[in-house]
Design a protein around this motif. Sequence first.
Motif: not given
Length: 421
Positions: A148-151, A157-164, A191-192, A197-202
């Motif tokens: 679901i969460f595309r970054t 410190d991945a950034n979310i692709d908001w539209d996707y 995930s890209t 897989s990615t993480t969004l920061g602690r």
Amino acid sequence: MKVFKFGGASVSSTERIKNVANILRSYNDQKILVVISAMGKTTNALEKVAEAFFAQKKEDALRHFNVVKETHLATAKELLGDNFTSTEIHLKDFFTEIEWLLHDKPKREFDYYYDQVVCIGELLSTAIVAAYLQSDGFSLKWVDVRDIFRTDDNFRDANIDWDYTLNKVKKDIVPLFDEFDIVLTQGFIGSTDENESTTLGREGSDYTAAVFANMLDAESQSIWKDVEGVMNADPKEFPNAQFISELNYDEVIEMAYYGAQVIHPKTIKPLQNKNIPLYVKCFLNKNLPGTIIHAKSIKQLPPIIVVKQNQVLMHLHSKDFSFVGETATGELYHFFNDIRIKPNLMQSGAVSLLVCLDDKPEKIEKLALKSADTFEVQIERGLTLLTIRHYNQSTLDDLTKNKTVVLRQQSPETVQVLMRN
Ligand code: ASP
Ligand code: MG
């Protein structure tokens, strides 16, 4: 619809997982999207796995990982009894993914491997909690949030692709609520477009929950913690810390900015944009009211105290005693940006700049090295940064007693002092 976030401490034992079930039971016939973190200190343990792997200490990495495996299997077994088998398969699939990676040799940057390894903490905890809740009769669907969460690929410190992501939430998450009361998923990970897989920061699970709340137009978000709610200071350091029943978004953003460990700093914006109230609730006693954070302005807040240990003061003195102008200051900000380090406090004088930063030795060294072309660099370590919002003189005197203040900044709402012990 509501969004709940349960942190690592709220699922750190079988007892606490059962307690999560109790909390959810008191909200039956409501639609809830539940975001869960890794159990207890799992993320720290997985960081060790990633570090050992990257240092090419394969045996250490596997040994650290084995501890993570054993604790999760034991927890699942204890909770699920006879229903353990299908969850065991689910968990072992995740284990295999990591072990497969650990048997390889690192070829890419550390942050990439960090994310591939560390993301497993949330997948394991949610797989276990979901299976337990299902066996306990909840109408619940487990979702891998990486679908679901595309970054982007800014690992760690991945950034979310908001539209996707918004599109995915609408298409894949919303319809699930026609069939299930609860959708349970992971915080902190994504995930890209290449399925990395990615993480969004602690501590990023708060933020995940807020993004869901925004995209689902939730009526509220609740973060379940082991404290009564938001306090005016860290109760572990200040036994007299006071509970705050009501705060507004701006104040919480300020608190997070100054380093209060209340809520992940990125959490507020997605909520504020849609005016969604945030509750900080106590999982040890679900009947306590907790703190509500919303848009209303609030008068009469107590002094809010934030203490940051382990600070470095970097003293930058212009080499030829020329004035420190925009060029040198601008350059310095570029360095901050390149190294991805944020000054906690800065003061400029005619021929020098003082910068207070968190002591991340590698980054400090890099910064010192880069600055050395323009400045004489001196570094003092082991300092403490005290911030008080809504301060009064007696609180300030009290907290600075017997300390040497090396730097101080003050505005009508906020005072900051950097102290030597
Ligand atoms: N498990 C992650 C961490 O410990 C994310 C979170 O708890 O929010 O940082
Ligand atoms: Mg946590």
